[in-house]
Design a protein around this motif. Structure first.
Motif, PDB file in Angstrom:
ATOM      1  N   GLY A 227       0.408  -1.197  -0.029  1.00 37.25           N
ATOM      2  CA  GLY A 227      -0.325  -0.176  -0.018  1.00 37.25           C
ATOM      3  C   GLY A 227       0.522   1.295  -0.136  1.00 37.25           C
ATOM      4  O   GLY A 227       0.733   2.594  -0.243  1.00 37.25           O
ATOM      5  N   GLN A 228       1.793   0.698   1.389  1.00 34.15           N
ATOM      6  CA  GLN A 228       3.309   2.553   0.746  1.00 34.15           C
ATOM      7  C   GLN A 228       3.738   2.431  -0.406  1.00 34.15           C
ATOM      8  O   GLN A 228       3.197   3.564  -0.898  1.00 34.15           O
ATOM      9  CB  GLN A 228       3.860   1.967   1.689  1.00 34.15           C
ATOM     10  CG  GLN A 228       3.149   2.162   2.919  1.00 34.15           C
ATOM     11  CD  GLN A 228       2.868   3.353   3.871  1.00 34.15           C
ATOM     12  OE1 GLN A 228       3.545   4.879   3.037  1.00 34.15           O
ATOM     13  NE2 GLN A 228       2.322   4.017   4.538  1.00 34.15           N
ATOM     14  N   ARG A 229       3.996   1.735  -1.085  1.00 30.83           N
ATOM     15  CA  ARG A 229       4.480   1.405  -2.618  1.00 30.83           C
ATOM     16  C   ARG A 229       3.084   2.100  -3.678  1.00 30.83           C
ATOM     17  O   ARG A 229       3.719   2.802  -4.514  1.00 30.83           O
ATOM     18  CB  ARG A 229       4.619  -0.006  -2.947  1.00 30.83           C
ATOM     19  CG  ARG A 229       6.293  -0.243  -2.164  1.00 30.83           C
ATOM     20  CD  ARG A 229       7.075  -0.771  -3.390  1.00 30.83           C
ATOM     21  NE  ARG A 229       5.995  -2.048  -2.957  1.00 30.83           N
ATOM     22  CZ  ARG A 229       6.240  -3.534  -2.117  1.00 30.83           C
ATOM     23  NH1 ARG A 229       7.849  -3.715  -2.148  1.00 30.83           N
ATOM     24  NH2 ARG A 229       6.064  -4.529  -2.414  1.00 30.83           N
ATOM     25  N   LEU A 230       2.166   1.822  -4.055  1.00 32.41           N
ATOM     26  CA  LEU A 230       1.056   2.121  -4.280  1.00 32.41           C
ATOM     27  C   LEU A 230       0.973   3.748  -4.348  1.00 32.41           C
ATOM     28  O   LEU A 230       0.728   4.479  -4.877  1.00 32.41           O
ATOM     29  CB  LEU A 230       0.155   1.328  -4.163  1.00 32.41           C
ATOM     30  CG  LEU A 230      -1.142   1.759  -5.258  1.00 32.41           C
ATOM     31  CD1 LEU A 230      -1.396   1.089  -6.483  1.00 32.41           C
ATOM     32  CD2 LEU A 230      -2.812   1.215  -4.250  1.00 32.41           C
ATOM     33  N   GLY A 231       1.087   4.083  -3.195  1.00 31.82           N
ATOM     34  CA  GLY A 231       0.694   5.249  -2.708  1.00 31.82           C
ATOM     35  C   GLY A 231       2.189   6.412  -3.156  1.00 31.82           C
ATOM     36  O   GLY A 231       1.870   7.291  -3.909  1.00 31.82           O
TER      37      GLY A 231
ATOM     38  N   GLY B  67     -13.121   9.834 -10.638  1.00 36.37           N
ATOM     39  CA  GLY B  67     -14.829   9.629 -10.457  1.00 36.37           C
ATOM     40  C   GLY B  67     -14.921   9.313  -9.097  1.00 36.37           C
ATOM     41  O   GLY B  67     -15.829   8.872  -8.071  1.00 36.37           O
ATOM     42  N   ILE B  68     -13.670   9.806  -7.915  1.00 41.75           N
ATOM     43  CA  ILE B  68     -13.092   9.380  -6.390  1.00 41.75           C
ATOM     44  C   ILE B  68     -13.436  10.798  -5.550  1.00 41.75           C
ATOM     45  O   ILE B  68     -12.806  11.714  -6.331  1.00 41.75           O
ATOM     46  CB  ILE B  68     -12.027   8.201  -6.590  1.00 41.75           C
ATOM     47  CG1 ILE B  68     -10.946   9.330  -6.776  1.00 41.75           C
ATOM     48  CG2 ILE B  68     -12.641   7.442  -6.804  1.00 41.75           C
ATOM     49  CD1 ILE B  68      -9.927   8.576  -5.952  1.00 41.75           C
ATOM     50  N   SER B  69     -13.170  10.576  -4.197  1.00 43.04           N
ATOM     51  CA  SER B  69     -12.905  12.314  -3.626  1.00 43.04           C
ATOM     52  C   SER B  69     -11.305  12.115  -3.049  1.00 43.04           C
ATOM     53  O   SER B  69     -11.086  10.757  -3.579  1.00 43.04           O
ATOM     54  CB  SER B  69     -13.803  11.706  -2.058  1.00 43.04           C
ATOM     55  OG  SER B  69     -13.220  10.976  -1.341  1.00 43.04           O
ATOM     56  N   PRO B  70     -11.562  13.166  -3.126  1.00 39.18           N
ATOM     57  CA  PRO B  70      -9.896  14.063  -2.749  1.00 39.18           C
ATOM     58  C   PRO B  70      -9.892  13.329  -1.735  1.00 39.18           C
ATOM     59  O   PRO B  70      -8.412  12.973  -1.533  1.00 39.18           O
ATOM     60  CB  PRO B  70      -9.449  15.466  -3.330  1.00 39.18           C
ATOM     61  CG  PRO B  70     -11.003  15.685  -3.986  1.00 39.18           C
ATOM     62  CD  PRO B  70     -12.484  14.426  -3.209  1.00 39.18           C
TER      63      PRO B  70
ATOM     64  N   ALA C 297      -9.813   3.220 -11.897  1.00 41.77           N
ATOM     65  CA  ALA C 297      -9.744   4.758 -12.388  1.00 41.77           C
ATOM     66  C   ALA C 297      -8.965   5.768 -12.353  1.00 41.77           C
ATOM     67  O   ALA C 297      -8.368   6.472 -12.901  1.00 41.77           O
ATOM     68  CB  ALA C 297     -11.068   5.040 -11.523  1.00 41.77           C
ATOM     69  N   ILE C 298      -7.794   5.323 -11.146  1.00 40.97           N
ATOM     70  CA  ILE C 298      -6.708   6.842 -10.933  1.00 40.97           C
ATOM     71  C   ILE C 298      -5.258   6.006 -11.434  1.00 40.97           C
ATOM     72  O   ILE C 298      -4.927   7.357 -12.280  1.00 40.97           O
ATOM     73  CB  ILE C 298      -6.820   6.206  -9.523  1.00 40.97           C
ATOM     74  CG1 ILE C 298      -7.139   6.987  -8.355  1.00 40.97           C
ATOM     75  CG2 ILE C 298      -5.212   7.332  -9.430  1.00 40.97           C
ATOM     76  CD1 ILE C 298      -7.161   6.395  -7.434  1.00 40.97           C
ATOM     77  N   ALA C 299      -5.660   5.351 -11.867  1.00 45.27           N
ATOM     78  CA  ALA C 299      -4.681   4.284 -13.390  1.00 45.27           C
ATOM     79  C   ALA C 299      -4.739   4.896 -14.469  1.00 45.27           C
ATOM     80  O   ALA C 299      -3.955   6.238 -15.503  1.00 45.27           O
ATOM     81  CB  ALA C 299      -4.393   2.890 -13.104  1.00 45.27           C
ATOM     82  N   ALA C 300      -6.153   5.612 -14.761  1.00 46.32           N
ATOM     83  CA  ALA C 300      -6.336   5.728 -16.327  1.00 46.32           C
ATOM     84  C   ALA C 300      -6.165   7.050 -16.663  1.00 46.32           C
ATOM     85  O   ALA C 300      -5.711   7.488 -17.710  1.00 46.32           O
ATOM     86  CB  ALA C 300      -7.933   5.024 -16.408  1.00 46.32           C
ATOM     87  N   VAL C 301      -7.134   7.348 -15.343  1.00 43.78           N
ATOM     88  CA  VAL C 301      -6.476   9.613 -15.659  1.00 43.78           C
ATOM     89  C   VAL C 301      -5.291   9.505 -15.586  1.00 43.78           C
ATOM     90  O   VAL C 301      -5.228  11.014 -16.003  1.00 43.78           O
ATOM     91  CB  VAL C 301      -6.738  10.436 -14.203  1.00 43.78           C
ATOM     92  CG1 VAL C 301      -6.685  11.283 -13.667  1.00 43.78           C
ATOM     93  CG2 VAL C 301      -8.665   9.736 -14.480  1.00 43.78           C
TER      94      VAL C 301
ATOM     95  N   PRO D  46      -6.650  -0.504  -1.456  1.00 43.11           N
ATOM     96  CA  PRO D  46      -8.154   0.364  -2.631  1.00 43.11           C
ATOM     97  C   PRO D  46      -8.772  -0.653  -3.142  1.00 43.11           C
ATOM     98  O   PRO D  46      -8.671  -2.161  -3.697  1.00 43.11           O
ATOM     99  CB  PRO D  46      -7.690   0.627  -2.897  1.00 43.11           C
ATOM    100  CG  PRO D  46      -6.677   1.220  -2.738  1.00 43.11           C
ATOM    101  CD  PRO D  46      -5.710  -0.352  -1.742  1.00 43.11           C
ATOM    102  N   ALA D  47     -10.417  -0.261  -3.529  1.00 38.78           N
ATOM    103  CA  ALA D  47     -10.677  -1.825  -4.639  1.00 38.78           C
ATOM    104  C   ALA D  47     -10.111  -1.347  -5.656  1.00 38.78           C
ATOM    105  O   ALA D  47     -10.365  -0.607  -6.334  1.00 38.78           O
ATOM    106  CB  ALA D  47     -12.049  -0.950  -4.218  1.00 38.78           C
ATOM    107  N   PHE D  48     -10.097  -2.894  -6.579  1.00 42.02           N
ATOM    108  CA  PHE D  48     -10.023  -2.680  -7.603  1.00 42.02           C
ATOM    109  C   PHE D  48     -10.543  -1.713  -8.350  1.00 42.02           C
ATOM    110  O   PHE D  48      -9.605  -0.844  -9.473  1.00 42.02           O
ATOM    111  CB  PHE D  48      -9.999  -4.116  -8.467  1.00 42.02           C
ATOM    112  CG  PHE D  48      -9.972  -4.419  -9.887  1.00 42.02           C
ATOM    113  CD1 PHE D  48      -7.860  -4.087 -10.168  1.00 42.02           C
ATOM    114  CD2 PHE D  48      -9.995  -3.947 -11.352  1.00 42.02           C
ATOM    115  CE1 PHE D  48      -7.731  -4.302 -11.410  1.00 42.02           C
ATOM    116  CE2 PHE D  48      -9.532  -4.444 -12.108  1.00 42.02           C
ATOM    117  CZ  PHE D  48      -8.875  -4.350 -12.467  1.00 42.02           C
TER     118      PHE D  48
END
Length: 86
Positions: free
Chosen positions: A14-18, A38-41, A62-66, A55-57
């Motif tokens: 999770g730390q690496r993902l962040g 499409g998520i909250s800040p 969605a974040i990766a796409a953006v 976090p959910a897939f």
């Protein structure tokens, strides 16, 4: 439903993902990135800080796409063994 505590490996992932998402976001604001995904800040902030280690897939997709990130590349980066400091 009882949620089991996360393992140290899950917390580290999770730390690496962040860190990966923060780096990919660059100068783009958390607000703009989150709204485009499409998520909250606050959700994005928690993911980037590692407070939401699993976090959910659909959220990550969605974040990766953006951010123009490949999900394969994200997974390869965050699931790689920890790098030793030199």
């Amino acid at each position: 439903m009882v949620r089991l505590p996360l393992t140290p490996a899950e917390l580290e992932r999770g730390q690496r993902l962040g860190a990966l998402l923060r780096q990919a976001r660059g100068d783009r604001s958390i607000l703009d990135t989150a709204l485009d995904a499409g998520i909250s800040p606050e959700t994005l902030r928690k993911i980037e800080s590692g407070r939401v280690a699993t976090p959910a897939f659909p959220t990550i997709a969605a974040i990766a796409a953006v951010l123009g990130l490949s999900l394969d590349a994200v997974w390869a980066d965050i699931s790689a063994p920890a790098r030793l400091a030199s």
